[in-house]
Design an enzyme around this catalytic site. Structure first.
Site, PDB file in Angstrom:
ATOM      1  N   LYS A  94     -19.491 -21.048   2.217  1.00  0.00           N
ATOM      2  CA  LYS A  94     -18.543 -21.654   1.282  1.00  0.00           C
ATOM      3  C   LYS A  94     -18.773 -23.162   1.327  1.00  0.00           C
ATOM      4  CE  LYS A  94     -14.816 -20.183  -1.127  1.00  0.00           C
ATOM      5  NZ  LYS A  94     -14.562 -18.933  -1.824  1.00  0.00           N
ATOM      6  N   VAL A 195       0.358 -12.370 -13.246  1.00  0.00           N
ATOM      7  CA  VAL A 195      -0.392 -11.669 -14.296  1.00  0.00           C
ATOM      8  C   VAL A 195      -1.353 -12.645 -14.983  1.00  0.00           C
ATOM      9  CG1 VAL A 195       1.050  -9.653 -14.715  1.00  0.00           C
ATOM     10  CG2 VAL A 195       1.723 -11.837 -15.726  1.00  0.00           C
ATOM     11  N   HIS A 197      -5.626 -13.921 -14.776  1.00  0.00           N
ATOM     12  CA  HIS A 197      -6.873 -13.259 -15.185  1.00  0.00           C
ATOM     13  C   HIS A 197      -6.997 -11.859 -14.593  1.00  0.00           C
ATOM     14  CE1 HIS A 197      -7.967 -17.532 -15.886  1.00  0.00           C
ATOM     15  NE2 HIS A 197      -8.431 -16.981 -16.975  1.00  0.00           N
TER      16      HIS A 197
HETATM   17  P1  NAD Z   1      -5.008 -16.919 -12.198  1.00  0.00           P
HETATM   18  O1  NAD Z   1      -4.769 -18.342 -11.896  1.00  0.00           O
HETATM   19  O2  NAD Z   1      -5.641 -16.551 -13.500  1.00  0.00           O
HETATM   20  O3  NAD Z   1      -3.632 -16.106 -12.112  1.00  0.00           O
HETATM   21  C1  NAD Z   1      -2.658 -16.337 -11.159  1.00  0.00           C
HETATM   22  C2  NAD Z   1      -1.314 -16.039 -11.806  1.00  0.00           C
HETATM   23  O4  NAD Z   1      -0.321 -16.148 -10.804  1.00  0.00           O
HETATM   24  C3  NAD Z   1      -0.932 -17.004 -12.933  1.00  0.00           C
HETATM   25  O5  NAD Z   1      -0.487 -16.274 -14.058  1.00  0.00           O
HETATM   26  C4  NAD Z   1       0.181 -17.838 -12.313  1.00  0.00           C
HETATM   27  O6  NAD Z   1       1.136 -18.280 -13.267  1.00  0.00           O
HETATM   28  C5  NAD Z   1       0.797 -16.849 -11.348  1.00  0.00           C
HETATM   29  N1  NAD Z   1       1.560 -17.461 -10.279  1.00  0.00           N
HETATM   30  C6  NAD Z   1       1.335 -18.634  -9.633  1.00  0.00           C
HETATM   31  N2  NAD Z   1       2.298 -18.858  -8.721  1.00  0.00           N
HETATM   32  C7  NAD Z   1       3.139 -17.804  -8.787  1.00  0.00           C
HETATM   33  C8  NAD Z   1       4.329 -17.451  -8.096  1.00  0.00           C
HETATM   34  N3  NAD Z   1       4.844 -18.229  -7.151  1.00  0.00           N
HETATM   35  N4  NAD Z   1       4.920 -16.282  -8.412  1.00  0.00           N
HETATM   36  C9  NAD Z   1       4.419 -15.479  -9.366  1.00  0.00           C
HETATM   37  N5  NAD Z   1       3.305 -15.766 -10.060  1.00  0.00           N
HETATM   38  C10 NAD Z   1       2.681 -16.918  -9.771  1.00  0.00           C
HETATM   39  O7  NAD Z   1      -5.858 -16.345 -10.967  1.00  0.00           O
HETATM   40  P2  NAD Z   1      -6.720 -15.026 -10.925  1.00  0.00           P
HETATM   41  O8  NAD Z   1      -8.142 -15.358 -11.205  1.00  0.00           O
HETATM   42  O9  NAD Z   1      -6.035 -13.955 -11.699  1.00  0.00           O
HETATM   43  O10 NAD Z   1      -6.650 -14.684  -9.354  1.00  0.00           O
HETATM   44  C11 NAD Z   1      -5.469 -14.160  -8.779  1.00  0.00           C
HETATM   45  C12 NAD Z   1      -5.648 -14.046  -7.274  1.00  0.00           C
HETATM   46  O11 NAD Z   1      -6.766 -13.209  -6.978  1.00  0.00           O
HETATM   47  C13 NAD Z   1      -5.934 -15.373  -6.577  1.00  0.00           C
HETATM   48  O12 NAD Z   1      -5.343 -15.344  -5.303  1.00  0.00           O
HETATM   49  C14 NAD Z   1      -7.445 -15.375  -6.440  1.00  0.00           C
HETATM   50  O13 NAD Z   1      -7.873 -16.165  -5.340  1.00  0.00           O
HETATM   51  C15 NAD Z   1      -7.713 -13.909  -6.174  1.00  0.00           C
HETATM   52  N6  NAD Z   1      -9.065 -13.478  -6.551  1.00  0.00           N
HETATM   53  C16 NAD Z   1      -9.499 -13.606  -7.827  1.00  0.00           C
HETATM   54  C17 NAD Z   1     -10.782 -13.177  -8.167  1.00  0.00           C
HETATM   55  C18 NAD Z   1     -11.285 -13.276  -9.589  1.00  0.00           C
HETATM   56  O14 NAD Z   1     -12.290 -12.641  -9.910  1.00  0.00           O
HETATM   57  N7  NAD Z   1     -10.617 -14.014 -10.459  1.00  0.00           N
HETATM   58  C19 NAD Z   1     -11.626 -12.628  -7.196  1.00  0.00           C
HETATM   59  C20 NAD Z   1     -11.146 -12.488  -5.886  1.00  0.00           C
HETATM   60  C21 NAD Z   1      -9.861 -12.925  -5.570  1.00  0.00           C
END
Ligand code: NAD
Length: 367
Positions: A94, A195, A197
């Site tokens: 990383k 909710v 990505h």
């Molecule tokens: P994102 O930023 O698109 O979505 C996160 C959502 O969580 C947003 O809609 C945001 O408004 C909401 N949120 C933030 N704080 C909040 C709270 N206190 N209560 C309720 N909702 C809240 O992120 P993502 O890409 O959907 O990723 C979500 C999680 O999955 C993250 O922890 C990320 O590290 C993990 N992740 C994502 C991927 C990927 O492919 N995108 C891969 C591995 C892990």
């Protein structure tokens, strides 16, 4: 001695690198600095037994350099176990860039960072993380081939989030099979927290399966859109654990499984996308085990994203990406069986499985 004079006693209590809390037998740590572009970065290479260390670059305005160092140490270790347990021939690495991504990120800085990555000759391969966009990876690609997560028109594998959601869905189904006796989620009450990505894509899978969906987020507009589209019930953040649930899917932030929430959660299964869901891996993992909650380890079931970028290195297609991601179902079942057999937490079981793969490869290499 000169150091006796210059280093305050307070700082000397902890060795700066090998003595750090998050240091865990990392192979190599590279400090990168470029005055002209303002670049200050740290690349952490945790382990390369299974292959090159792959992991994203995070740009964050860290309060101090210790925080940046600890973050890169912790995150790179996590990548080793994520790739190993998923069966990928990748090590863990990383990078962190210290600074504000909104105001300090420039193409020159990204190119300079790319040159440092290039100087490692492929031992570390970078990708997107917090504070990075696909376009930044395209800039890095101008100076090094050791980068993934580039634009589709430049040979990248595209948006990882739907793949991540599919993997989470597979892990959730496996956990339901283990704990509830069936992987059919029709009529099951599932709360998706966050909710964005991944969460929205997960809601789509759950809706197709006929689950009863509850959603919570801090983005009201997004909640309303999804509620209308999928007939999902909106739940206020401070009331979300009032419900009797079958499944809780944390898809927003880390550390949502903690002393407070564990008192309130009424669910049989926890399976979600968020990284580092357990505030304290050992203690909260144990508490889940004692409560009889089947916890699908986050770093296993959210591995769809890394499977997606791995395709860029190995040149496999979308069908193979989905097949590898579907395999998360079998691995999750294997981990529940291993945890039960040895009376350990599922988190520990997943770490064991990952370590076994690494150890076996080491033994092979010695033959
Ligand atoms: P994102 O930023 O698109 O979505 C996160 C959502 O969580 C947003 O809609 C945001 O408004 C909401 N949120 C933030 N704080 C909040 C709270 N206190 N209560 C309720 N909702 C809240 O992120 P993502 O890409 O959907 O990723 C979500 C999680 O999955 C993250 O922890 C990320 O590290 C993990 N992740 C994502 C991927 C990927 O492919 N995108 C891969 C591995 C892990």
């Amino acid at each position: 001695m000169l150091s006796e004079v210059l280093i305050p006693t307070e700082l000397k209590k902890v060795d700066p690198v090998f003595g750090q809390l998050s240091f865990n037998d990392h192979e190599q740590i590279v400090f990168c600095q470029d005055k002209d572009t303002g670049l200050k970065a740290i690349i952490g290479i945790h382990n390369t037994v299974l292959g090159p260390a792959l992991g994203g670059t995070r740009m964050w305005n860290y309060a101090n350099e210790w925080d940046a160092l600890n973050d890169v140490l912790r995150l790179s270790r996590g990548m080793t176990y994520k790739s190993a347990v998923t069966g990928l021939n990748l090590g863990g690495g990383k990078a962190v860039i210290i600074g504000d991504a909104k105001t300090q990120k420039t193409p020159e800085l990204m190119r300079r960072f790319g040159e440092f990555v290039n100087s490692l000759g492929g031992k570390y391969i970078t990708a997107e993380d917090v504070g990075m966009e696909t376009s930044d990876m395209d800039t890095v690609r101008e100076v090094t081939p050791y980068v993934t997560g580039i634009s589709e028109d430049k040979g990248g594998a595209g948006n990882p989030s739907p793949v991540t959601a599919y993997g989470v869905f597979m892990g959730m189904k496996a956990a339901a099979k283990y704990r509830l006796g069936s992987d059919d989620l029709e009529g099951k009450k599932v709360l998706v927290q966050g909710v964005g990505h991944v969460g929205a894509s997960l809601v789509d899978y759950l809706s197709n399966e006929g689950a009863r969906i509850y959603i919570t987020d801090i983005n009201q507009q997004r909640l309303e859109e999804l509620s209308a589209k999928y007939n999902a019930e909106i739940v206020a953040g401070d009331r979300m654990f009032d419900k009797e649930l079958d499944i809780y899917a944390p898809c927003a932030l880390g550390a949502t499984i903690n002393d407070e929430t564990l008192k309130a959660i009424k669910a049989s299964v926890i399976a979600g996308a968020a990284n580092n869901q357990l505030a304290d891996e050992k203690r909260h993992g144990k508490m889940l085990q004692e409560k009889g909650i089947a916890y699908a380890p986050d770093f296993l079931i959210n591995a769809g994203g890394i499977i997606n970028v791995y395709a860029e290195l190995e040149g496999y297609d979308r069908r193979e990406i989905m097949r590898k991601t579907e395999n998360i179902y079998q691995t999750t079942l294997q981990i529940f069986a291993h945890a039960e057999e040895y009376g350990i937490t599922t988190h520990e079981a997943a770490l064991n499985l990952a370590q076994q793969r690494i150890d076996a490869r080491k033994m092979e290499a010695k033959k």
